[in-house]
Design an enzyme around this catalytic site. Structure first.
Site, PDB file in Angstrom:
ATOM      1  N   ARG A  57     -18.231 -14.779   0.139  1.00 11.11           N
ATOM      2  CA  ARG A  57     -17.106 -14.699  -0.411  1.00 11.11           C
ATOM      3  C   ARG A  57     -16.974 -13.161  -0.855  1.00 11.11           C
ATOM      4  NH1 ARG A  57     -17.540 -18.093  -5.022  1.00 11.11           N
ATOM      5  NH2 ARG A  57     -18.562 -16.060  -6.095  1.00 11.11           N
ATOM      6  N   TYR A 110       9.166  -6.744  -3.616  1.00  7.12           N
ATOM      7  CA  TYR A 110       9.117  -8.026  -2.967  1.00  7.12           C
ATOM      8  C   TYR A 110       9.303  -9.179  -3.977  1.00  7.12           C
ATOM      9  CZ  TYR A 110       6.835 -11.347   0.045  1.00  7.12           C
ATOM     10  OH  TYR A 110       6.396 -12.793   0.765  1.00  7.12           O
ATOM     11  N   ASP A 182       3.298  -1.007  -2.774  1.00 10.60           N
ATOM     12  CA  ASP A 182       3.200  -1.684  -1.734  1.00 10.60           C
ATOM     13  C   ASP A 182       3.681  -0.962  -0.294  1.00 10.60           C
ATOM     14  OD1 ASP A 182       4.264  -3.456   0.419  1.00 10.60           O
ATOM     15  OD2 ASP A 182       4.444  -5.158  -0.976  1.00 10.60           O
ATOM     16  N   LYS A 207       1.916  -8.550   8.280  1.00 10.20           N
ATOM     17  CA  LYS A 207       2.906  -8.018   8.953  1.00 10.20           C
ATOM     18  C   LYS A 207       2.590  -7.181  10.011  1.00 10.20           C
ATOM     19  CE  LYS A 207       5.336 -10.200   5.651  1.00 10.20           C
ATOM     20  NZ  LYS A 207       5.748  -9.513   4.524  1.00 10.20           N
TER      21      LYS A 207
END
Ligand code: PLP
Length: 398
Positions: A57, A110, A182, A207
């Site tokens: 992790r 967003y 962002d 994206k």
């Protein structure tokens, strides 16, 4: 490779073939347990929990390859991987806030970013204010002594406002607030956040970095000062990503530059074609000289990617549906940044609070994919015939 140009970094960063039998690409480590040869080695690893690989992790050579490559490309100190863009946003916002703090979020953020702020940060006692994305240095009037984060996204989601990043970042620094941005639309190639005062650059790597619509992935690229709080919070939250998806991010990086160039060319061609249709009022795409953000975009950005919106003149809703339903090459769906073209009706009015979206006509967001540009325009052309037929039949009906 400190002097290398971006295309060279993209091609070679994060690879070390002769550590892996000469094989060009890094191996995909599937890992939970990591073994130590003895107790002393275990204790040494536990003493530096954020820097050593001591559990799947926390990181693997695969995630570190991607993080190092993206940080090198963007000019950051290091990066932290998350399972999605939104997980990266939530982790980064949590890293710098506690009850009683204040954060400023651009009104053009967003939508799910806003929902995280309002519903989760708000519940933990963080005061959230939204600001006009075009506020520039005027943000100084909204900054409080308790402001810990100023959050930007440029161009804005759905509406593509270009923010004055250096002016906003300079105001944030007067109270020592951390500047988060962002940077998904521009990618590390078309905007360099660390040159403009940003402390943490966040990417929905889902994206353009992954680029093939087949994985969810997020990245937080950090300045040296921001890295420790971000990595620590990521470790506390269990923020991590699956190794195959991390690998798809690394693979996508290699072709990011050539893909983006083509997405941008196609987007400009489509936007210019759309601008000539009488049903379209204006384009929201900073690469076009008539866009209100064009001058700022030229000042700070080095390119435009393939996502933009078209503001239609008021027309019946079924006419827009007739247009979108008739398109053969543009899919109707969320996300973007893959090889395929998309068209989506979007509704900024319902999510704004600091500013008002007053345009009465429908807004359609387009993603220009890698199809032949003439084929895309021909598809739009037949779609606009459907739009016109639907407007006419609407006008004819009683
Ligand atoms: C899609 C998107 C996100 C969220 O990324 P996911 O990987 O889908 O969680 C964040 N910011 C922007 C600008 C996006 O378009």
């Amino acid at each position: 490779m400190t002097d290398a140009k971006p295309d060279t970094i993209l091609t070679h960063a994060g690879t070390s073939p002769f550590d892996h039998h000469g094989i060009v690409n890094p191996p995909v480590y599937h890992a939970s347990t990591v073994l130590f040869p003895n107790v002393a080695a275990l204790e040494a690893a536990d003493a530096a929990p954020f820097d050593t690989i001591n559990y799947g992790r926390i990181g693997t050579p695969t995630s570190q390859a991607l993080e190092g490559a993206v940080a090198e490309l963007e000019g950051g100190y290091n990066a932290v991987t998350a399972a999605s863009g939104l997980a990266a946003i939530a982790t980064a916002l949590s890293a710098f806030t506690k009850a009683g703090d204040h954060v400023l979020i651009t009104d053009s953020a967003y939508g799910p970013t806003r929902r995280f702020c309002s519903e989760v940060l708000g519940r933990f006692g963080v005061a959230v204010d939204y600001y006009d994305p075009l506020i520039g240095a005027g943000i100084a009037a909204l900054i409080r002594p308790t402001t810990r984060i100023v959050y930007l996204e440029a161009p804005g989601s759905l509406t593509f406002e270009v923010q004055d990043v250096p002016a906003i970042a300079a105001a944030a620094k007067t109270v020592g607030a951390t500047v988060l941005m962002d940077n998904t639309w521009a990618t590390p190639l078309y905007f360099r956040p660390f040159d403009h005062g940003v402390d943490v650059s966040i990417h929905a790597a889902t994206k353009y970095i992954v680029g093939h619509s087949d994985a969810m992935l997020g990245l937080m690229v950090c300045s040296e000062a921001a890295y420790e709080p971000i990595k620590r919070t990521a470790v506390r939250f269990g923020t991590c990503a699956g190794p195959d998806d991390v690998y798809l991010g690394l693979r996508g990086l290699r072709t990011l530059s050539v893909r983006l160039k083509r997405h941008g060319q196609a987007a400009l061609a489509l936007a210019n074609w759309l601008a000539n249709q009488p049903e379209v009022e204006r384009l929201l795409y900073p690469a076009r000289p008539d866009d209100p953000g064009h001058a700022l975009w030229r000042r700070d950005f080095t390119g435009a990617s393939g996502l933009f919106s078209a503001q239609f003149r008021p027309c019946p809703k079924p006419a827009i549906a007739a247009l979108l339903d008739s398109l053969k090459l543009f899919g109707i769906g969320y996300s973007w940044g893959g090889f395929e073209s998309l068209a989506l009706p979007v509704h900024p009015r319902s999510i704004r609070t600091a500013t008002r979206w007053t345009h009465p006509g429908p807004l359609v967001r387009f993603h220009a994919g890698l199809e032949d540009i003439d084929d895309l325009i021909a598809d739009l052309d037949q779609g606009f015939e459907r739009l016109r037929a639907a407007i006419r039949s609407g006008a004819d009906s009683p």
